[in-house]
Enzyme design. Structure first.
Site, PDB file in Angstrom:
ATOM      1  N   HIS A 116      50.080  -1.622  55.047  1.00  0.00           N
ATOM      2  CA  HIS A 116      51.435  -1.026  55.106  1.00  0.00           C
ATOM      3  C   HIS A 116      51.626   0.246  54.257  1.00  0.00           C
ATOM      4  O   HIS A 116      52.730   0.495  53.618  1.00  0.00           O
ATOM      5  CB  HIS A 116      52.633  -2.202  54.300  1.00  0.00           C
ATOM      6  CG  HIS A 116      52.425  -3.527  55.199  1.00  0.00           C
ATOM      7  ND1 HIS A 116      52.635  -4.718  54.671  1.00  0.00           N
ATOM      8  CD2 HIS A 116      52.580  -3.565  56.666  1.00  0.00           C
ATOM      9  CE1 HIS A 116      52.463  -5.847  55.328  1.00  0.00           C
ATOM     10  NE2 HIS A 116      52.547  -5.228  56.546  1.00  0.00           N
ATOM     11  N   GLU A 166      64.827  -6.165  54.343  1.00  0.00           N
ATOM     12  CA  GLU A 166      66.323  -5.140  54.962  1.00  0.00           C
ATOM     13  C   GLU A 166      67.367  -6.085  55.082  1.00  0.00           C
ATOM     14  O   GLU A 166      68.412  -5.714  54.767  1.00  0.00           O
ATOM     15  CB  GLU A 166      65.613  -4.456  55.825  1.00  0.00           C
ATOM     16  CG  GLU A 166      64.836  -3.326  55.708  1.00  0.00           C
ATOM     17  CD  GLU A 166      64.346  -2.667  57.063  1.00  0.00           C
ATOM     18  OE1 GLU A 166      65.059  -2.688  58.208  1.00  0.00           O
ATOM     19  OE2 GLU A 166      63.109  -1.981  57.029  1.00  0.00           O
ATOM     20  N   GLU A 179      57.847   3.813  59.742  1.00  0.00           N
ATOM     21  CA  GLU A 179      56.465   4.287  59.567  1.00  0.00           C
ATOM     22  C   GLU A 179      56.143   5.276  60.835  1.00  0.00           C
ATOM     23  O   GLU A 179      55.193   6.204  60.424  1.00  0.00           O
ATOM     24  CB  GLU A 179      55.812   3.001  59.679  1.00  0.00           C
ATOM     25  CG  GLU A 179      55.608   2.048  58.662  1.00  0.00           C
ATOM     26  CD  GLU A 179      55.356   0.660  58.854  1.00  0.00           C
ATOM     27  OE1 GLU A 179      53.942   0.619  58.844  1.00  0.00           O
ATOM     28  OE2 GLU A 179      55.682  -0.226  59.440  1.00  0.00           O
ATOM     29  N   ASN A 207      51.006   3.792  68.632  1.00  0.00           N
ATOM     30  CA  ASN A 207      50.382   2.552  67.799  1.00  0.00           C
ATOM     31  C   ASN A 207      49.834   1.642  68.947  1.00  0.00           C
ATOM     32  O   ASN A 207      50.357   0.728  69.643  1.00  0.00           O
ATOM     33  CB  ASN A 207      51.410   1.871  67.165  1.00  0.00           C
ATOM     34  CG  ASN A 207      50.943   0.910  66.476  1.00  0.00           C
ATOM     35  OD1 ASN A 207      49.829   0.363  66.425  1.00  0.00           O
ATOM     36  ND2 ASN A 207      52.045   0.223  65.542  1.00  0.00           N
ATOM     37  N   ARG A 238      48.543   5.544  64.712  1.00  0.00           N
ATOM     38  CA  ARG A 238      48.534   4.724  63.568  1.00  0.00           C
ATOM     39  C   ARG A 238      47.071   3.998  63.651  1.00  0.00           C
ATOM     40  O   ARG A 238      46.662   3.544  64.607  1.00  0.00           O
ATOM     41  CB  ARG A 238      49.548   3.791  63.788  1.00  0.00           C
ATOM     42  CG  ARG A 238      49.550   2.582  62.544  1.00  0.00           C
ATOM     43  CD  ARG A 238      50.061   1.329  63.017  1.00  0.00           C
ATOM     44  NE  ARG A 238      50.046   0.497  61.808  1.00  0.00           N
ATOM     45  CZ  ARG A 238      50.095  -0.976  62.109  1.00  0.00           C
ATOM     46  NH1 ARG A 238      50.346  -1.490  63.227  1.00  0.00           N
ATOM     47  NH2 ARG A 238      49.938  -1.672  60.957  1.00  0.00           N
ATOM     48  N   ARG A 269      50.925 -16.628  57.358  1.00  0.00           N
ATOM     49  CA  ARG A 269      49.711 -16.439  56.491  1.00  0.00           C
ATOM     50  C   ARG A 269      50.003 -17.016  55.052  1.00  0.00           C
ATOM     51  O   ARG A 269      51.164 -16.929  54.659  1.00  0.00           O
ATOM     52  CB  ARG A 269      49.441 -15.045  56.412  1.00  0.00           C
ATOM     53  CG  ARG A 269      49.069 -14.298  57.707  1.00  0.00           C
ATOM     54  CD  ARG A 269      48.722 -12.858  57.348  1.00  0.00           C
ATOM     55  NE  ARG A 269      48.521 -12.169  58.552  1.00  0.00           N
ATOM     56  CZ  ARG A 269      49.011 -10.881  58.645  1.00  0.00           C
ATOM     57  NH1 ARG A 269      49.474 -10.205  57.588  1.00  0.00           N
ATOM     58  NH2 ARG A 269      49.291 -10.069  59.616  1.00  0.00           N
TER      59      ARG A 269
END
Lengths: 403, 326
Positions: free
Chosen positions: A180, A334, A385, A7, A91, A241
């Protein structure tokens, strides 16, 4: 079968080395501060060996070269030689409309990726740097690209289009893509296998609530709507954001504060969200702590955060004509019991009834948190992921007979 | 298990790993003279993740420069352009030095000093160039931000003049996405390419130019300011209206008088003097309106008075204007 997952970000590279037969992560780590003073690589081997390598790492290629060096080293390595790496999975943030699923990387694919890069100018170019570097260093190893956007390519046009002049969609590809995707795909699959039910028969809403946050409506295994759009700023309130915002607000601010496009971009991406409202932090834990101590703006930020999620759950329930499963994942999803509780409160009319005790006791592990008599099953599932990328990579190279 | 720390070099796949790329990247940039423009360049370079060291003549000047940069960053935060953590990161990469030896290890050194007269500026810069050459690697790029002084002249006495270029930023350097890059008679292709790479790293559009006094920007802007002074002197219109015409009529962000105040009227006069000396054309002869202000030290925004008046924060003090139709 050993698969290396990469990644690659603007100044860092995260990696994991999977042994697919053993279902094990042999090593993982990251290269940090690439091209800067104080660059280093940190590798964690699965037997607990941790090494930090300090020194100049001038670019992504050098970073990946050292990463391969440490993975095959005598002292800290997990591999005998580079030939043990069967494939590399990358990724890639934005796949545009060109990539509807994970792909085997070829020159043609790379040039398509380069075309898409202008949709994600901050993310895709560093992803590509990782691919270039591996092509150079491991020319014979197959590489696979897994896109954050591709899972959402099943959205119908009426969900992904913006109501702006159609010509702009044609000209620039301006539409909603969502992000995502690997996470939403992973947790929806995982939920169904845990519940021993068929994905194709379920209407699932997955809430990925991390530093960035998005919610996806998954009907019969396919993403039919998601809260992020062309960029990751649409939808949920996030750490820094704004999420959904009346565009008039932005043009008003630009006019009154006399700021340009770049500052406006920083405003909605870095000064907003939990941080902007609370003035405390972008970290939910700190905002909650401040709220407990009586900080009113922190409390407001928390209320706004879960209210936004609740609205989207309602909307996606309507979009799918019902729902059976709601999944929470990502750092906040989570671990943050308060957000889950607030989001699920007063939702009995839609069939959501949470078991407050179970919710309180579920942190960072797979579990069902809805009450026994809840029509909708509410679950917590830690995302993974990297595993999805590894599985996709394995599947693709198996097809071409290299697996 | 305890974390061990080692050097990374021995984990290279090939012996030369990493090293081969070194010369092509920028990890440390030097700036000589950290006035307004030097500060803008320092802030901009540091923002890309590269370390910056600037040379100043006294401890006081170093502190002034650092506090100037810090103030600029605060302004950007206030105007939503960046965050506190961005600011901390940027400042952590900027350091001041009083010794040329502090520039050791820089891949590029940019000269951005302000001088009083033409004679002074050529001589001073030549000396600076030599001092820089003494401490840096022979491939280190040495650049000047000056436009009206030609780089061939400034670099003529160096052992390696082929690494010198003129890299002209337009103030405010961080916000103007264009830079003029001029080569001298000596500049090598390799040096020129590396400078262009540096400019691209800063996100600038490169305007490649052959060295010429004033290049493009100064040669066009200085005579315009000069001509605006003539119009004012002839009583054709007042400053506000001349500025408004250029701003509204031609989309300039600043009118000529505002621009002169921003650049510094002394700088404008020096540009014009240099252009006049180089080209001999009367159109470059500095207007008395400019010279008068320089003599009075009414140099513009930095001194609080130029064509207009400014408060301590450099903000223009607006005066009410009468309605021309009344």
């Amino acid at each position: 079968m050993k698969i290396l997952i990469i990644n690659s970000g603007s100044s860092s590279i995260k990696y994991q080395l999977f042994d697919m037969e053993e279902h094990a992560v042999l090593a993982k780590g990251s290269v940090e501060k690439i091209g800067m003073l104080g660059s280093f690589l940190k590798n964690h081997r699965n037997d607990g060996d941790v090494v930090k390598l300090e020194g100049e790492i001038v670019d992504h290629q050098a970073g990946i070269e050292y990463m391969l060096g440490v993975l095959t080293s005598q002292d800290h390595g997990s591999l005998k030689s580079l030939e043990d790496i069967n494939a590399v999975g990358h990724r890639v943030v934005h796949g545009g409309e060109k990539f509807k699923e994970s792909v085997l990387i070829s020159d043609k694919v790379i040039s398509k990726m380069e075309e898409v890069a202008e949709l994600a100018p901050l993310h895709n170019p560093p992803n590509l740097k990782g691919i270039y570097a591996v092509s150079e260093l491991l020319p014979d190893v197959p590489q696979v690209g897994v896109f954050d956007t591709s899972f959402h390519q099943t959205m119908p046009d009426y969900a992904y289009m913006y109501a702006i002049p159609y010509s702009l969609y044609k000209k620039y590809g301006l539409r909603r893509y969502g992000f995502h995707g690997t996470s939403h795909r992973f947790v929806s699959n995982r939920a169904c296998s845990l519940l021993n039910t068929e994905l194709k028969k379920q209407k699932i809403i997955t809430c990925h609530l991390g530093n960035g946050a998005s919610i996806t409506a998954i009907k019969h295994g396919k993403s039919v709507d998601t809260s992020m759009g062309l960029t990751p700023v649409e939808g949920m309130i996030m750490g820094t954001r704004s999420g959904d915002l009346d565009l008039g607000v932005l043009t008003f601010i630009m006019n009154k504060e006399e700021i340009g496009v770049q500052s406006a971009n920083t405003l909605i991406n870095k000064h907003s969200g939990l941080l902007g409202v609370s003035g405390i932090s972008s970290d939910m834990r700190e905002v909650e702590k401040a709220a407990e101590e009586g900080n009113k703006r922190a409390l407001l930020a928390i209320k706004m955060y879960s209210y936004r999620i609740k609205k989207y759950i309602g909307a996606y329930c309507a979009a799918m004509g019902g729902m059976n499963i709601v999944v929470f994942t990502g750092g906040i999803g989570e671990n943050d019991t308060l957000t889950r509780e607030k989001t699920c409160s007063n939702m009995e009319f839609l069939g959501i009834k949470i078991d407050r005790e179970k919710n309180k006791n579920t942190k960072g592990k797979e579990d069902i948190i809805s009450a026994k008599n809840s029509k909708v099953t509410v679950m917590v599932i830690p995302t993974n992921e990297e595993l999805v990328i590894a599985q996709d990579t394995l599947e693709i190279i198996s097809k071409i007979g290299k697996g | 298990m305890k974390e061990t720390v080692e050097r990374i070099e021995k984990y290279a796949l090939k012996k030369e790993a990493g090293k081969s790329y070194t010369s092509e990247t920028f990890s440390k940039v030097g700036i000589v003279g950290c006035g307004n423009l030097g500060q803008e360049v320092a802030r901009m370079v540091s923002n890309t993740g590269v370390d910056v060291v600037f040379l100043e003549v006294s401890k006081g000047k170093i502190d002034d420069a650092l506090s100037g940069i810090s103030k600029d960053l605060d302004n950007m935060i206030e105007r939503w352009g960046m965050t506190e953590s961005d600011k901390r990161a940027i400042l952590s990469r900027i350091d001041g030095t009083l010794e040329y030896s502090g520039l050791k290890g820089c891949e590029i050194v940019i000269e951005a000093v302000k001088s009083k007269t033409r004679e002074d500026s050529v001589g001073l810069r030549k000396k600076i160039f030599k001092e820089i050459e003494r401490v840096v690697d022979k491939r280190t790029i040495i650049a000047t931000n000056s436009t009206t002084l030609v780089i061939t002249e400034l670099s003529s006495e160096l052992d390696h003049p082929e690494r010198c270029v003129s890299l002209h930023f337009i103030s405010p350097a961080a916000d103007v996405p264009v830079v003029e890059v001029a080569r001298s008679l000596h500049t090598s292709d390799e040096a020129y390419k590396r400078v262009c790479k540096f400019a691209r790293l800063l996100g600038k559009r490169i305007i490649p130019v052959i060295e010429s006094p004033g290049i493009i920007s100064t040669r066009l802007i200085a005579p315009m300011i000069n001509e605006a002074c003539e119009i004012l002197m002839e009583g054709v219109a007042d400053m506000e209206d001349i500025d408004a015409t250029m701003k509204i009529g031609f989309g300039f962000p600043y009118g000529p008088f505002e621009m002169a105040d921003k650049i510094g009227i002394d700088v404008v006069v020096r540009w014009l003097d240099n252009l006049y000396k180089e080209f001999g054309d009367i159109k470059y002869k500095a207007s008395p309106m400019l010279k008068k202000r320089v003599r009075a030290s009414h140099l513009g925004r930095d001194t609080g008075v130029g064509f207009y008046r400014y408060d301590l924060n450099g903000k223009r003090i607006l005066q009410e204007k009468r309605d021309p139709c009344l």
